[in-house]
Design a protein around this motif. Structure first.
Motif, PDB file in Angstrom:
ATOM      1  N   ARG A  89     -13.996  48.468  11.471  1.00 37.38           N
ATOM      2  CA  ARG A  89     -13.173  47.879  10.419  1.00 37.38           C
ATOM      3  C   ARG A  89     -12.781  46.454  10.805  1.00 37.38           C
ATOM      4  O   ARG A  89     -12.297  46.197  11.894  1.00 37.38           O
ATOM      5  N   GLY A  90     -13.051  45.537   9.909  1.00 37.68           N
ATOM      6  CA  GLY A  90     -12.711  44.138  10.135  1.00 37.68           C
ATOM      7  C   GLY A  90     -13.716  43.376  10.978  1.00 37.68           C
ATOM      8  O   GLY A  90     -13.640  42.161  11.100  1.00 37.68           O
ATOM      9  N   ARG A  91     -14.662  44.083  11.597  1.00 37.30           N
ATOM     10  CA  ARG A  91     -15.648  43.429  12.460  1.00 37.30           C
ATOM     11  C   ARG A  91     -17.067  43.581  11.936  1.00 37.30           C
ATOM     12  O   ARG A  91     -17.980  42.964  12.441  1.00 37.30           O
ATOM     13  N   GLY A  92     -17.273  44.478  10.976  1.00 38.24           N
ATOM     14  CA  GLY A  92     -18.592  44.652  10.391  1.00 38.24           C
ATOM     15  C   GLY A  92     -19.409  45.759  11.022  1.00 38.24           C
ATOM     16  O   GLY A  92     -18.903  46.593  11.764  1.00 38.24           O
ATOM     17  N   ALA A  93     -20.693  45.729  10.729  1.00 34.89           N
ATOM     18  CA  ALA A  93     -21.623  46.747  11.209  1.00 34.89           C
ATOM     19  C   ALA A  93     -22.577  46.124  12.227  1.00 34.89           C
ATOM     20  O   ALA A  93     -23.048  45.000  12.040  1.00 34.89           O
ATOM     21  N   ALA A 148     -35.491  50.430   5.103  1.00 31.47           N
ATOM     22  CA  ALA A 148     -35.855  49.078   5.555  1.00 31.47           C
ATOM     23  C   ALA A 148     -35.099  48.708   6.828  1.00 31.47           C
ATOM     24  O   ALA A 148     -35.678  48.146   7.767  1.00 31.47           O
ATOM     25  N   LEU A 149     -33.818  49.031   6.879  1.00 30.12           N
ATOM     26  CA  LEU A 149     -33.029  48.723   8.076  1.00 30.12           C
ATOM     27  C   LEU A 149     -33.475  49.592   9.251  1.00 30.12           C
ATOM     28  O   LEU A 149     -33.566  49.118  10.383  1.00 30.12           O
ATOM     29  N   ARG A 150     -33.776  50.851   8.968  1.00 28.45           N
ATOM     30  CA  ARG A 150     -34.242  51.750  10.025  1.00 28.45           C
ATOM     31  C   ARG A 150     -35.553  51.229  10.625  1.00 28.45           C
ATOM     32  O   ARG A 150     -35.738  51.239  11.838  1.00 28.45           O
ATOM     33  N   ARG A 151     -36.460  50.759   9.773  1.00 29.80           N
ATOM     34  CA  ARG A 151     -37.731  50.211  10.267  1.00 29.80           C
ATOM     35  C   ARG A 151     -37.490  48.961  11.108  1.00 29.80           C
ATOM     36  O   ARG A 151     -38.136  48.755  12.129  1.00 29.80           O
ATOM     37  N   GLY A 165     -27.008  45.959  19.372  1.00 36.35           N
ATOM     38  CA  GLY A 165     -25.941  44.965  19.411  1.00 36.35           C
ATOM     39  C   GLY A 165     -26.014  43.927  18.306  1.00 36.35           C
ATOM     40  O   GLY A 165     -25.072  43.157  18.126  1.00 36.35           O
ATOM     41  N   SER A 166     -27.115  43.890  17.572  1.00 37.06           N
ATOM     42  CA  SER A 166     -27.263  42.900  16.496  1.00 37.06           C
ATOM     43  C   SER A 166     -26.325  43.217  15.336  1.00 37.06           C
ATOM     44  O   SER A 166     -26.209  44.366  14.927  1.00 37.06           O
ATOM     45  N   PRO A 167     -25.693  42.192  14.792  1.00 41.54           N
ATOM     46  CA  PRO A 167     -24.855  42.438  13.612  1.00 41.54           C
ATOM     47  C   PRO A 167     -25.716  42.591  12.365  1.00 41.54           C
ATOM     48  O   PRO A 167     -26.747  41.936  12.226  1.00 41.54           O
TER      49      PRO A 167
END
Length: 117
Positions: free
Chosen positions: A70-74, A20-23, A33-35
């Motif tokens: 780490r600490g900033r997310g994906a 789903a995320l890949r799509r 750049g989107s979190p």
């Protein structure tokens, strides 16, 4: 971002989330750049274990579609993730179909090499 999972599917939950995320990356819904949502938050929303979401994020990271800090997310990678995500998603579909039809991995690789020539 809307992610739906099917708990009755034979496809593991982490693979459903990854796909789903890949799509979403491939179609531009999640541009470079989107979190991504925090793993804990997404897990709660989907009613799955946080480690299931983290596994999906790690796969996307290995595919160079997502960067984790780490600490900033994906975050979605800035390296043309839409094109890469599209190809990865198509290859996943090809492999699934080839397995259903009884092809082995060597046969699929040879077919791809032939198509690339």
């Amino acid at each position: 971002m809307l992610i739906r999972i099917d708990t009755n599917s034979s496809v593991p939950l982490f693979e459903q989330i990854t796909s789903a995320l890949r799509r979403a990356i491939a179609d531009g819904s999640l541009p470079g750049g989107s979190p991504l949502p925090p793993a804990r938050e997404l897990a709660e929303g989907l009613e799955v274990n946080m480690h299931t979401v983290l596994r999906a994020y790690q796969i996307l990271c290995a595919e160079d579609l997502v960067n984790m800090r780490r600490g900033r997310g994906a975050y979605v990678s800035d390296n043309h993730p839409d094109s890469r995500a599209l190809i990865i998603e198509q290859v996943q579909g090809l492999v699934l179909q080839a397995k259903r039809l009884g092809f082995n991995s060597d046969e699929v690789v040879e077919l791809i090499k032939g198509a690339m020539a």
